[in-house]
Design a protein around this motif. Sequence first.
Motif, PDB file in Angstrom:
ATOM      1  N   ALA A 176      48.387  16.000  47.702  1.00 25.62           N
ATOM      2  CA  ALA A 176      47.324  15.318  48.440  1.00 25.62           C
ATOM      3  C   ALA A 176      47.099  15.977  49.807  1.00 25.62           C
ATOM      4  O   ALA A 176      45.970  16.190  50.219  1.00 25.62           O
ATOM      5  CB  ALA A 176      47.674  13.848  48.607  1.00 25.62           C
ATOM      6  N   ILE A 177      48.206  16.324  50.478  1.00 30.36           N
ATOM      7  CA  ILE A 177      48.077  16.825  51.848  1.00 30.36           C
ATOM      8  C   ILE A 177      47.431  18.200  51.906  1.00 30.36           C
ATOM      9  O   ILE A 177      46.609  18.467  52.777  1.00 30.36           O
ATOM     10  CB  ILE A 177      49.462  16.844  52.545  1.00 30.36           C
ATOM     11  N   VAL A 178      47.763  19.102  50.956  1.00 30.31           N
ATOM     12  CA  VAL A 178      47.202  20.465  51.023  1.00 30.31           C
ATOM     13  C   VAL A 178      45.691  20.477  50.981  1.00 30.31           C
ATOM     14  O   VAL A 178      45.072  21.423  51.449  1.00 30.31           O
ATOM     15  CB  VAL A 178      47.685  21.413  49.895  1.00 30.31           C
ATOM     16  N   ARG A 179      45.118  19.434  50.416  1.00 27.29           N
ATOM     17  CA  ARG A 179      43.650  19.414  50.333  1.00 27.29           C
ATOM     18  C   ARG A 179      43.000  19.182  51.685  1.00 27.29           C
ATOM     19  O   ARG A 179      41.799  19.286  51.815  1.00 27.29           O
ATOM     20  CB  ARG A 179      43.204  18.310  49.366  1.00 27.29           C
ATOM     21  N   LYS A 180      43.808  18.834  52.688  1.00 26.82           N
ATOM     22  CA  LYS A 180      43.304  18.459  54.014  1.00 26.82           C
ATOM     23  C   LYS A 180      42.161  17.466  53.901  1.00 26.82           C
ATOM     24  O   LYS A 180      41.038  17.749  54.336  1.00 26.82           O
ATOM     25  CB  LYS A 180      42.854  19.706  54.795  1.00 26.82           C
ATOM     26  N   PRO A 181      42.435  16.318  53.294  1.00 23.52           N
ATOM     27  CA  PRO A 181      41.363  15.365  53.036  1.00 23.52           C
ATOM     28  C   PRO A 181      41.009  14.570  54.289  1.00 23.52           C
ATOM     29  O   PRO A 181      41.762  14.557  55.248  1.00 23.52           O
ATOM     30  CB  PRO A 181      41.975  14.437  51.989  1.00 23.52           C
ATOM     31  N   LYS A 182      39.852  13.920  54.223  1.00 23.22           N
ATOM     32  CA  LYS A 182      39.469  13.017  55.297  1.00 23.22           C
ATOM     33  C   LYS A 182      40.177  11.680  55.113  1.00 23.22           C
ATOM     34  O   LYS A 182      40.427  10.951  56.058  1.00 23.22           O
ATOM     35  CB  LYS A 182      37.952  12.787  55.267  1.00 23.22           C
ATOM     36  N   GLN A 188      52.665  26.634  51.371  1.00 24.59           N
ATOM     37  CA  GLN A 188      53.932  26.900  52.043  1.00 24.59           C
ATOM     38  C   GLN A 188      54.151  25.933  53.218  1.00 24.59           C
ATOM     39  O   GLN A 188      55.211  25.333  53.366  1.00 24.59           O
ATOM     40  CB  GLN A 188      53.938  28.355  52.543  1.00 24.59           C
ATOM     41  N   GLU A 189      53.119  25.777  54.015  1.00 20.83           N
ATOM     42  CA  GLU A 189      53.209  24.877  55.169  1.00 20.83           C
ATOM     43  C   GLU A 189      53.557  23.458  54.765  1.00 20.83           C
ATOM     44  O   GLU A 189      54.466  22.833  55.308  1.00 20.83           O
ATOM     45  CB  GLU A 189      51.851  24.831  55.884  1.00 20.83           C
ATOM     46  N   VAL A 190      52.807  22.962  53.775  1.00 20.50           N
ATOM     47  CA  VAL A 190      53.015  21.583  53.354  1.00 20.50           C
ATOM     48  C   VAL A 190      54.384  21.416  52.703  1.00 20.50           C
ATOM     49  O   VAL A 190      55.073  20.417  52.911  1.00 20.50           O
ATOM     50  CB  VAL A 190      51.891  21.140  52.391  1.00 20.50           C
ATOM     51  N   ALA A 191      54.794  22.442  51.933  1.00 20.08           N
ATOM     52  CA  ALA A 191      56.098  22.376  51.291  1.00 20.08           C
ATOM     53  C   ALA A 191      57.199  22.278  52.342  1.00 20.08           C
ATOM     54  O   ALA A 191      58.172  21.541  52.180  1.00 20.08           O
ATOM     55  CB  ALA A 191      56.311  23.600  50.408  1.00 20.08           C
ATOM     56  N   GLU A 192      57.024  23.017  53.436  1.00 18.47           N
ATOM     57  CA  GLU A 192      58.016  22.935  54.510  1.00 18.47           C
ATOM     58  C   GLU A 192      58.006  21.559  55.156  1.00 18.47           C
ATOM     59  O   GLU A 192      59.038  20.953  55.388  1.00 18.47           O
ATOM     60  CB  GLU A 192      57.722  23.995  55.575  1.00 18.47           C
ATOM     61  N   LEU A 193      56.818  21.065  55.399  1.00 16.52           N
ATOM     62  CA  LEU A 193      56.658  19.748  56.008  1.00 16.52           C
ATOM     63  C   LEU A 193      57.382  18.680  55.192  1.00 16.52           C
ATOM     64  O   LEU A 193      58.033  17.787  55.723  1.00 16.52           O
ATOM     65  CB  LEU A 193      55.164  19.426  56.105  1.00 16.52           C
ATOM     66  N   LEU A 194      57.279  18.800  53.869  1.00 17.94           N
ATOM     67  CA  LEU A 194      57.861  17.778  52.998  1.00 17.94           C
ATOM     68  C   LEU A 194      59.240  18.167  52.488  1.00 17.94           C
ATOM     69  O   LEU A 194      59.829  17.454  51.690  1.00 17.94           O
ATOM     70  CB  LEU A 194      56.937  17.537  51.803  1.00 17.94           C
ATOM     71  N   GLY A 225      41.811   7.220  61.458  1.00 17.07           N
ATOM     72  CA  GLY A 225      43.263   7.308  61.585  1.00 17.07           C
ATOM     73  C   GLY A 225      44.015   6.027  61.270  1.00 17.07           C
ATOM     74  O   GLY A 225      45.228   5.970  61.429  1.00 17.07           O
ATOM     75  N   GLU A 226      43.309   5.024  60.819  1.00  9.65           N
ATOM     76  CA  GLU A 226      43.961   3.748  60.583  1.00  9.65           C
ATOM     77  C   GLU A 226      44.710   3.751  59.248  1.00  9.65           C
ATOM     78  O   GLU A 226      44.304   4.395  58.296  1.00  9.65           O
ATOM     79  CB  GLU A 226      42.909   2.640  60.579  1.00  9.65           C
ATOM     80  N   PHE A 227      45.808   2.997  59.201  1.00 10.45           N
ATOM     81  CA  PHE A 227      46.565   2.829  57.957  1.00 10.45           C
ATOM     82  C   PHE A 227      46.297   1.425  57.444  1.00 10.45           C
ATOM     83  O   PHE A 227      46.784   0.453  57.999  1.00 10.45           O
ATOM     84  CB  PHE A 227      48.058   3.023  58.235  1.00 10.45           C
ATOM     85  N   ILE A 228      45.488   1.349  56.404  1.00  6.99           N
ATOM     86  CA  ILE A 228      45.100   0.053  55.862  1.00  6.99           C
ATOM     87  C   ILE A 228      45.857  -0.175  54.559  1.00  6.99           C
ATOM     88  O   ILE A 228      45.869   0.689  53.690  1.00  6.99           O
ATOM     89  CB  ILE A 228      43.591   0.017  55.551  1.00  6.99           C
ATOM     90  N   GLN A 272      58.872   7.700  55.678  1.00  5.58           N
ATOM     91  CA  GLN A 272      58.339   9.066  55.693  1.00  5.58           C
ATOM     92  C   GLN A 272      56.824   9.083  55.614  1.00  5.58           C
ATOM     93  O   GLN A 272      56.159   9.816  56.344  1.00  5.58           O
ATOM     94  CB  GLN A 272      58.907   9.858  54.530  1.00  5.58           C
ATOM     95  N   ILE A 273      56.297   8.259  54.710  1.00  7.83           N
ATOM     96  CA  ILE A 273      54.838   8.240  54.535  1.00  7.83           C
ATOM     97  C   ILE A 273      54.184   7.784  55.826  1.00  7.83           C
ATOM     98  O   ILE A 273      53.212   8.364  56.304  1.00  7.83           O
ATOM     99  CB  ILE A 273      54.438   7.312  53.371  1.00  7.83           C
ATOM    100  N   LYS A 274      54.755   6.743  56.411  1.00  9.67           N
ATOM    101  CA  LYS A 274      54.187   6.194  57.639  1.00  9.67           C
ATOM    102  C   LYS A 274      54.202   7.238  58.768  1.00  9.67           C
ATOM    103  O   LYS A 274      53.203   7.444  59.457  1.00  9.67           O
ATOM    104  CB  LYS A 274      54.989   4.939  58.026  1.00  9.67           C
ATOM    105  N   THR A 275      55.348   7.896  58.919  1.00  9.70           N
ATOM    106  CA  THR A 275      55.474   8.907  59.981  1.00  9.70           C
ATOM    107  C   THR A 275      54.485  10.046  59.758  1.00  9.70           C
ATOM    108  O   THR A 275      53.783  10.479  60.669  1.00  9.70           O
ATOM    109  CB  THR A 275      56.894   9.507  59.987  1.00  9.70           C
ATOM    110  N   LEU A 276      54.456  10.498  58.506  1.00 10.89           N
ATOM    111  CA  LEU A 276      53.576  11.600  58.134  1.00 10.89           C
ATOM    112  C   LEU A 276      52.125  11.249  58.429  1.00 10.89           C
ATOM    113  O   LEU A 276      51.380  12.049  58.993  1.00 10.89           O
ATOM    114  CB  LEU A 276      53.751  11.836  56.640  1.00 10.89           C
ATOM    115  N   GLN A 277      51.765  10.042  58.047  1.00  8.24           N
ATOM    116  CA  GLN A 277      50.379   9.622  58.243  1.00  8.24           C
ATOM    117  C   GLN A 277      50.062   9.587  59.730  1.00  8.24           C
ATOM    118  O   GLN A 277      48.989   9.989  60.157  1.00  8.24           O
ATOM    119  CB  GLN A 277      50.168   8.247  57.605  1.00  8.24           C
ATOM    120  N   ARG A 278      51.012   9.119  60.530  1.00 11.50           N
ATOM    121  CA  ARG A 278      50.754   9.040  61.963  1.00 11.50           C
ATOM    122  C   ARG A 278      50.600  10.441  62.553  1.00 11.50           C
ATOM    123  O   ARG A 278      49.706  10.705  63.344  1.00 11.50           O
ATOM    124  CB  ARG A 278      51.880   8.281  62.661  1.00 11.50           C
ATOM    125  N   ASN A 279      51.467  11.358  62.093  1.00  5.02           N
ATOM    126  CA  ASN A 279      51.386  12.723  62.622  1.00  5.02           C
ATOM    127  C   ASN A 279      50.110  13.428  62.206  1.00  5.02           C
ATOM    128  O   ASN A 279      49.522  14.164  62.979  1.00  5.02           O
ATOM    129  CB  ASN A 279      52.585  13.543  62.155  1.00  5.02           C
TER     130      ASN A 279
END
Lengths: 352, 279
Positions: free
Chosen positions: A147-153, A115-121, A29-32, A175-182
Amino acid sequence: MSTINMQQLKKSYEDTQVIHGIDIDIVDGEFIVLVGPSGCGKSTLLRMVAGLESISDGEVKIDDKVVNKLEPKDRGIAMVFQNYALYPHMTVYQNMAYGLKLMKLPKEEIVQRVQEVAELLQIEQFLERRPSNLSGGQRQRVAMGRAIVRKPKVFLFDEPLSNLDAKLRVQMRMQIKTLQRNLGVTTLYVTHDQVEAMTMADRLVVLKDGIAAQIGTPMEIYDDPHNQFVAGFIGSPAMNFIDCTISDEVIDIGGQKMPRPTDVTQRGSVVLGIRPEHFINTADQPAIQGQVDMIEKVGASVFLYVKCDHIEELIVIQREGHSQVQIGELVPINPNLNKLYFFDKNTQQRLY
Amino acid sequence: MVENRPMTTFISHSVLIIGVALIVFPIWIMLVASSHDALRLTQVPLPLLPGDQFWENIKLLFSSKTFGAPIHLSLLNSLAMAMMISLGKISISVISAFAIVYFKFRFRMFFFWMIFVTLMLPVEVRILPTYEVVASLGMLDSYLGLSVPLIASATATFMFRQTFLTISDELMEASRIDGASPMRFFFDVVIPMSRTNIAALFVILFIYGWNQYLWPLLITTDPDMYTVVMSIKQMLESGESEPMWHMIMLTALFAMLPPVLVVVFMQKIFVKGLTDSEK
């Protein structure tokens, strides 16, 4: 949810080595943020983790599994590119669904995920459009959506904001920071912009010529840079570097003397580093004086570029926004003696 | 350049009008000639206005067998040959350009230059050895024999290479991360992104294939395999009798039609493919 470990990671092209053995352990979960001037190898390092560049030596582990030889698609990563790399002939929906389609997911799941990711963004209304009909910021969001829809590690970002205008960049940064944290996804983020690096990172990796010059939280790196390069790279405007000689009583800067803080034990010829924000605006100490050569007003503060006798570079001093200093005026140069940095002249390592 | 000088306008228009007239006049003569009967065309002066025999001539042309191959068969042969040449050229060159641009293999540049060198070897230069090869393969008097020797195309390979070089590497990387194999990337990204170029090339190659004369002349002996361009020539040399000018002109008209149709219908996409670089 995953960790990344790099062990003695090296990369050479024929006979030139560009990455000289990098060790980083990234927790879940770290942001490097990988930051450094151009040509320092930060993108190469990211692409080695992605699997787009081969690894010459060393290991990359994702979730304790060595991925050196795995194809990018099997590494559980998703990447956002500098120029977005959206497929121009596909609609936004198709762009986002393409990877899922290749994963052979059932149609309903693809539709639902997109659809989910589109709503999120907040890009639902663009799903049927082509990338060429979107603005830069919207394309950026689509690239992130893909990138997000792939549900990557692991998320990998390669200077994703460098094509946006300043205001949008600040917005997207948050936005990126918030999204990454969530989402809590481990993230590697490459940038050359040190403000971006400072504001977004949990930990920073400052790279120079293929070597990790320092790894630490943004404030650690700001407060305690290990060498002159890191000190100069992080902080804006950059730290002032002044050649000086320390004797038993004083710090001698080109013939002008400053008292020596008692806990500085070094003697001899060194490089003194002072951040622009670490000057005191009073005239009561025996100060070096300098003549204001140029003034930069940025609103909240004013930066004075001061020319001093016997010092080659202009010294940058930060003053508060409504400071009425004029060009040509003489100003005292009073560094905060508790905030001085000293670097070895040859090795550039921090001495104190 | 925006200028408004009457003299310049006059001169440039005259030059253009003369140019257009030079091209249009023979076509007009062809149209006129194909609408008169045989007798009228042997008298001087030649008619400059259309006659009333057009439909009659068409009926005659399609019903008669006196001119070697029936016209509809030779049109069909031409169409088959042109399609096989243009589609074959496109599919081979698009895949070889893909190999050269996206794969790093040993002697890559060597192969590229090998392909490039074949530009210097059009069929006219290698006509005897090629004939020998085609004959030994038993492909005389067949569609394969008509088209295969003309299919390899350095020009098209080169053009596709240039197109592919403008497709950003990031797209290739993005599709790798999305999990696309090289061939998936080829079909899902490269081909759709080059479709205007493919269309433009199709127009050029179709006309090239349609207009082939020397090669079909050499390898076809069966009148049923004659192409329409050949038939025109055959009709001119119809032994002792007078050339049937009205039939010849009508055949020429039909021979011109398919390339014209291809150009007209694909013009928009054609221009876009040659000029557009929006990637």
